[in-house]
Design a protein around this motif. Sequence first.
Motif, PDB file in Angstrom:
ATOM      1  N   MET A   8       0.830  -1.189   0.000  1.00  0.00           N
ATOM      2  CA  MET A   8       0.000   0.000   0.000  1.00  0.00           C
ATOM      3  C   MET A   8       0.874   1.253   0.000  1.00  0.00           C
ATOM      4  O   MET A   8       0.654   2.173  -0.788  1.00  0.00           O
ATOM      5  N   PHE A   9       1.883   1.280   0.855  1.00  0.00           N
ATOM      6  CA  PHE A   9       2.769   2.441   0.919  1.00  0.00           C
ATOM      7  C   PHE A   9       3.535   2.599  -0.393  1.00  0.00           C
ATOM      8  O   PHE A   9       3.669   3.696  -0.917  1.00  0.00           O
ATOM      9  N   ALA A  10       4.042   1.500  -0.937  1.00  0.00           N
ATOM     10  CA  ALA A  10       4.820   1.552  -2.173  1.00  0.00           C
ATOM     11  C   ALA A  10       3.972   2.044  -3.342  1.00  0.00           C
ATOM     12  O   ALA A  10       4.439   2.846  -4.156  1.00  0.00           O
ATOM     13  N   GLN A  11       2.744   1.564  -3.436  1.00  0.00           N
ATOM     14  CA  GLN A  11       1.869   1.988  -4.527  1.00  0.00           C
ATOM     15  C   GLN A  11       1.556   3.474  -4.465  1.00  0.00           C
ATOM     16  O   GLN A  11       1.358   4.121  -5.489  1.00  0.00           O
ATOM     17  N   ASN A  12       1.527   4.013  -3.268  1.00  0.00           N
ATOM     18  CA  ASN A  12       1.264   5.442  -3.089  1.00  0.00           C
ATOM     19  C   ASN A  12       2.540   6.276  -3.155  1.00  0.00           C
ATOM     20  O   ASN A  12       2.506   7.489  -2.963  1.00  0.00           O
ATOM     21  N   GLY A  13       3.692   5.606  -3.386  1.00  0.00           N
ATOM     22  CA  GLY A  13       4.963   6.311  -3.457  1.00  0.00           C
ATOM     23  C   GLY A  13       5.420   6.857  -2.122  1.00  0.00           C
ATOM     24  O   GLY A  13       6.201   7.795  -2.062  1.00  0.00           O
ATOM     25  N   GLU A  14       4.949   6.241  -1.031  1.00  0.00           N
ATOM     26  CA  GLU A  14       5.278   6.717   0.309  1.00  0.00           C
ATOM     27  C   GLU A  14       6.451   5.942   0.893  1.00  0.00           C
ATOM     28  O   GLU A  14       6.733   4.820   0.501  1.00  0.00           O
ATOM     29  N   GLU A  15       7.098   6.558   1.844  1.00  0.00           N
ATOM     30  CA  GLU A  15       8.209   5.912   2.539  1.00  0.00           C
ATOM     31  C   GLU A  15       7.677   4.822   3.461  1.00  0.00           C
ATOM     32  O   GLU A  15       6.625   4.968   4.078  1.00  0.00           O
ATOM     33  N   ILE A  16       8.426   3.741   3.541  1.00  0.00           N
ATOM     34  CA  ILE A  16       8.038   2.622   4.399  1.00  0.00           C
ATOM     35  C   ILE A  16       9.028   2.549   5.554  1.00  0.00           C
ATOM     36  O   ILE A  16      10.235   2.518   5.352  1.00  0.00           O
ATOM     37  N   SER A  17       8.509   2.550   6.768  1.00  0.00           N
ATOM     38  CA  SER A  17       9.369   2.395   7.939  1.00  0.00           C
ATOM     39  C   SER A  17       8.751   1.360   8.866  1.00  0.00           C
ATOM     40  O   SER A  17       7.544   1.107   8.818  1.00  0.00           O
ATOM     41  N   ARG A  18       9.579   0.782   9.695  1.00  0.00           N
ATOM     42  CA  ARG A  18       9.095  -0.213  10.658  1.00  0.00           C
ATOM     43  C   ARG A  18       8.041   0.394  11.565  1.00  0.00           C
ATOM     44  O   ARG A  18       7.013  -0.226  11.845  1.00  0.00           O
ATOM     45  N   ASP A  19       8.288   1.616  12.018  1.00  0.00           N
ATOM     46  CA  ASP A  19       7.341   2.274  12.926  1.00  0.00           C
ATOM     47  C   ASP A  19       5.990   2.502  12.256  1.00  0.00           C
ATOM     48  O   ASP A  19       4.947   2.320  12.870  1.00  0.00           O
ATOM     49  N   ARG A  20       6.039   2.889  11.009  1.00  0.00           N
ATOM     50  CA  ARG A  20       4.793   3.170  10.296  1.00  0.00           C
ATOM     51  C   ARG A  20       3.982   1.899  10.072  1.00  0.00           C
ATOM     52  O   ARG A  20       2.768   1.881  10.245  1.00  0.00           O
ATOM     53  N   VAL A  21       4.649   0.817   9.688  1.00  0.00           N
ATOM     54  CA  VAL A  21       3.957  -0.456   9.495  1.00  0.00           C
ATOM     55  C   VAL A  21       3.386  -0.931  10.828  1.00  0.00           C
ATOM     56  O   VAL A  21       2.254  -1.403  10.902  1.00  0.00           O
TER      57      VAL A  21
END
Length: 53
Positions: A8-21
């Motif tokens: 979901m984050f990748a498709q939206n071009g957003e940064e992925i972090s452990r905290d966010r997940v």
Amino acid sequence: MVGECCLMFAQNGEEISRDRVALWLGRVQEEAIDAIGEPNDALQLAIARLKGV
């Protein structure tokens, strides 16, 4: 579930972090508790590992 969050984050071009997940999985966990009255063990384990607990 972790993979779906990352996708979901990748498709939206957003940064992925452990905290966010972990935050998103925590929200899903809250919904699971509301729906079935108890936490989902797999979600709890994933959240703990992402937080380094």
